[in-house]
Design a protein around this motif. Structure first.
Motif, PDB file in Angstrom:
ATOM      1  N   ASN A 198      -8.662   9.243  -2.063  1.00 14.82           N
ATOM      2  CA  ASN A 198      -8.339  10.464  -2.170  1.00 14.82           C
ATOM      3  C   ASN A 198      -7.293  10.847  -1.306  1.00 14.82           C
ATOM      4  O   ASN A 198      -7.629  10.961   0.062  1.00 14.82           O
ATOM      5  CB  ASN A 198      -9.654  11.457  -2.145  1.00 14.82           C
ATOM      6  N   THR A 199      -5.815  11.028  -1.928  1.00  8.58           N
ATOM      7  CA  THR A 199      -4.836  11.130  -0.720  1.00  8.58           C
ATOM      8  C   THR A 199      -4.509  12.414  -0.519  1.00  8.58           C
ATOM      9  O   THR A 199      -3.630  12.731   0.231  1.00  8.58           O
ATOM     10  CB  THR A 199      -3.681  10.269  -1.383  1.00  8.58           C
ATOM     11  N   ASN A 200      -5.401  13.485  -1.074  1.00 13.17           N
ATOM     12  CA  ASN A 200      -5.263  15.020  -0.815  1.00 13.17           C
ATOM     13  C   ASN A 200      -3.769  15.311  -1.318  1.00 13.17           C
ATOM     14  O   ASN A 200      -3.160  15.949  -0.485  1.00 13.17           O
ATOM     15  CB  ASN A 200      -5.297  15.245   0.633  1.00 13.17           C
ATOM     16  N   GLY A 201      -3.127  14.591  -2.633  1.00 13.22           N
ATOM     17  CA  GLY A 201      -1.830  15.342  -3.010  1.00 13.22           C
ATOM     18  C   GLY A 201      -0.615  14.324  -2.385  1.00 13.22           C
ATOM     19  O   GLY A 201       0.330  14.762  -2.676  1.00 13.22           O
ATOM     20  N   ALA A 202      -0.868  13.439  -1.354  1.00 16.45           N
ATOM     21  CA  ALA A 202       0.029  12.792  -0.823  1.00 16.45           C
ATOM     22  C   ALA A 202       0.618  11.899  -2.030  1.00 16.45           C
ATOM     23  O   ALA A 202       0.249  11.423  -2.556  1.00 16.45           O
ATOM     24  CB  ALA A 202      -0.248  11.905   0.282  1.00 16.45           C
ATOM     25  N   GLY A 203       2.255  11.671  -1.913  1.00 17.35           N
ATOM     26  CA  GLY A 203       2.793  10.912  -2.711  1.00 17.35           C
ATOM     27  C   GLY A 203       3.106   9.610  -2.323  1.00 17.35           C
ATOM     28  O   GLY A 203       2.674   9.186  -1.112  1.00 17.35           O
ATOM     29  N   LEU A 204       3.858   8.733  -2.865  1.00 19.74           N
ATOM     30  CA  LEU A 204       3.921   7.356  -2.652  1.00 19.74           C
ATOM     31  C   LEU A 204       4.353   7.181  -1.140  1.00 19.74           C
ATOM     32  O   LEU A 204       4.198   6.368  -0.531  1.00 19.74           O
ATOM     33  CB  LEU A 204       4.863   6.619  -3.747  1.00 19.74           C
ATOM     34  N   LEU A 205       5.746   7.695  -0.883  1.00 22.90           N
ATOM     35  CA  LEU A 205       6.475   7.829   0.181  1.00 22.90           C
ATOM     36  C   LEU A 205       5.723   7.954   1.454  1.00 22.90           C
ATOM     37  O   LEU A 205       5.638   7.547   2.518  1.00 22.90           O
ATOM     38  CB  LEU A 205       7.696   8.347   0.324  1.00 22.90           C
ATOM     39  N   GLN A 206       4.753   9.343   1.303  1.00 26.66           N
ATOM     40  CA  GLN A 206       4.053   9.613   2.391  1.00 26.66           C
ATOM     41  C   GLN A 206       2.851   8.723   2.640  1.00 26.66           C
ATOM     42  O   GLN A 206       2.615   8.348   3.921  1.00 26.66           O
ATOM     43  CB  GLN A 206       3.311  10.770   2.061  1.00 26.66           C
ATOM     44  N   VAL A 207       2.111   7.986   1.573  1.00 26.11           N
ATOM     45  CA  VAL A 207       1.280   7.101   1.678  1.00 26.11           C
ATOM     46  C   VAL A 207       1.917   5.674   2.586  1.00 26.11           C
ATOM     47  O   VAL A 207       1.345   4.978   3.461  1.00 26.11           O
ATOM     48  CB  VAL A 207       0.618   6.561   0.468  1.00 26.11           C
ATOM     49  N   LEU A 208       3.054   5.136   2.223  1.00 27.75           N
ATOM     50  CA  LEU A 208       3.711   4.148   2.724  1.00 27.75           C
ATOM     51  C   LEU A 208       4.250   4.504   4.055  1.00 27.75           C
ATOM     52  O   LEU A 208       3.890   3.597   5.095  1.00 27.75           O
ATOM     53  CB  LEU A 208       4.744   3.727   1.838  1.00 27.75           C
ATOM     54  N   GLY A 209       4.511   5.445   4.271  1.00 19.74           N
ATOM     55  CA  GLY A 209       4.877   6.026   5.670  1.00 19.74           C
ATOM     56  C   GLY A 209       3.740   5.869   6.573  1.00 19.74           C
ATOM     57  O   GLY A 209       3.882   5.581   7.816  1.00 19.74           O
ATOM     58  N   LYS A 210       2.733   6.530   6.212  1.00 18.02           N
ATOM     59  CA  LYS A 210       1.457   6.481   6.931  1.00 18.02           C
ATOM     60  C   LYS A 210       0.896   5.338   7.317  1.00 18.02           C
ATOM     61  O   LYS A 210       0.651   4.707   8.462  1.00 18.02           O
ATOM     62  CB  LYS A 210       0.176   7.349   6.413  1.00 18.02           C
ATOM     63  N   SER A 211       1.012   4.133   6.464  1.00 18.97           N
ATOM     64  CA  SER A 211       0.576   2.911   6.406  1.00 18.97           C
ATOM     65  C   SER A 211       1.545   2.196   7.461  1.00 18.97           C
ATOM     66  O   SER A 211       1.051   1.492   8.145  1.00 18.97           O
ATOM     67  CB  SER A 211       0.732   2.110   5.144  1.00 18.97           C
TER      68      SER A 211
END
Length: 277
Positions: A198-211
Motif C-alpha cells: 500500500n503506497t498511499n497514492g504514491a506514483g511510480l516516480l515517488q516510489v523509485l525516488g524513495k527507493s
C-alpha cells in the motif's frame, strides 16, 4: 537467486516455491494471449490496408505497443492479484488478496500501476521486434557467409520461408531478452513496488525516488538476476517453440483455405445457375 530459493524452502517448504501458481498461470496465459493477439492483429490490419513499405521496425513497435496497452487494460487486475499473493509474507488466498486490495482503494486498486503498465507495454513489443530483426540478421548471415540455406535442413528455398536451427532460435530469444530487460527493468521494479504494498497514492516516480534515497540507484536493479534467470529461460523456450510451430500452423491454415476456395467457387456458380433458371 539461490539464497532466495533456500530462504523460501526453509520458511514454507517446497509448496512455498509454487505459492500463487494458479493466479500467476491465469495471468500469464491471459496476458500473453491478449498482448500478442492484439499486437499482431493491429499489425496485420495495417499491412493489409497500407502495405509493408516504410519503416517496418518502427511501425511494428508502435502497433504492438498499442496492442499491449489494449491487453493490459483487461489483464492488469489479474497481474495485481498475482503480485500481491506471491509477495505476501503470509499465505494469502485469491479471495484474501481481493479483500485486501478492495479495502485499500476499491475497484481502482486492482488497476494500480496502470499508467506505468502502459509504458511497460513497450517491453513485449520491443522484444518481438528485436527477435524479428535478430532473426533476419541470423538468416542473412547464414545465407551470405555459410551459403548453406536449403542444404542443412534448417534453411529454405526461394519459395519457402527460412527457419532458425534449434541452436539459433534460443540464442536469438536470449539476446533479445537481455537487451530489452536491461533497458526497462527499473520500470518493472517500480511497478512491482506499487502493486506489492500500500503506497498511499504514491506514483511510480515517488516510489523509485524513495527507493533511491534509501538504498541508492542499485535498488532499482534489485532482483534483476532472479528476473533474468526466469525471463531468459522463458524466452528460450517460448521463441524456440514459436520458431518450430509457427510455420506448420501457417501451412495448415493456408492448405485449409486453398481446399475451401474451390468449394466456395462451386457453391457460388451453383447459386448463379439457380438464379438464371
Amino acid at each position: 537467486l539461490g539464497d532466495g530459493l533456500l530462504s523460501v524452502l526453509r520458511e514454507a517448504g517446497v509448496s512455498g516455491l509454487f505459492a500463487g501458481l494458479p493466479s500467476v498461470a491465469l495471468r500469464s496465459l491471459a496476458s500473453e494471449f491478449a498482448t500478442v493477439g492484439f499486437g499482431e492483429l493491429l499489425l496485420g490490419r495495417y499491412v493489409l490496408r497500407f502495405g509493408s513499405s516504410g519503416s517496418a521496425g518502427a511501425r511494428a513497435l508502435v502497433l504492438r505497443t498499442l496492442g499491449g496497452c489494449a491487453s493490459i487494460s483487461m489483464t492488469l487486475p489479474l497481474e495485481t492479484l498475482a503480485t500481491r499473493i506471491t509477495t505476501s509474507r503470509r499465505p494469502l488466498s485469491i479471495a484474501g488478496a481481493v479483500r485486501q486490495l478492495w479495502s485499500e482503494g476499491g475497484l481502482a486498486a486492482f488497476w494500480k500501476g496502470l499508467l506505468v503498465s502502459f509504458v511497460l507495454c513497450l517491453n513485449p513489443a520491443l522484444m518481438l521486434t528485436t527477435v524479428e530483426n535478430l532473426r533476419a540478421l541470423v538468416l542473412r548471415w547464414r545465407t551470405g557467409v555459410l551459403g548453406a540455406v536449403g542444404d542443412d535442413g534448417n534453411g529454405g528455398t526461394d519459395a519457402e520461408p527460412q527457419q532458425l536451427s534449434w541452436l539459433e532460435a534460443p540464442l536469438v530469444g536470449v539476446v533479445a531478452k537481455l537487451f530489452t530487460m536491461s533497458l526497462i527493468y527499473p520500470l518493472v521494479r517500480g511497478k512491482v513496488l506499487l502493486q506489492a504494498r500500500n503506497t498511499n497514492g504514491a506514483g511510480l516516480l515517488q516510489v523509485l525516488g524513495k527507493s533511491r534515497r534509501k538504498d541508492g540507484i542499485r535498488s532499482w536493479y534489485r532482483g534483476l538476476g532472479a528476473q533474468m534467470s526466469k525471463s531468459l529461460l522463458s524466452a528460450t523456450i517460448k521463441y524456440t517453440v514459436k520458431e518450430r510451430v509457427e510455420r506448420p500452423i501457417q501451412q495448415l491454415i493456408h492448405t485449409r483455405a486453398q481446399r475451401r476456395a474451390p468449394q466456395d467457387g462451386r457453391d457460388h456458380d451453383g447459386n448463379k445457375a439457380a438464379v438464371a433458371r
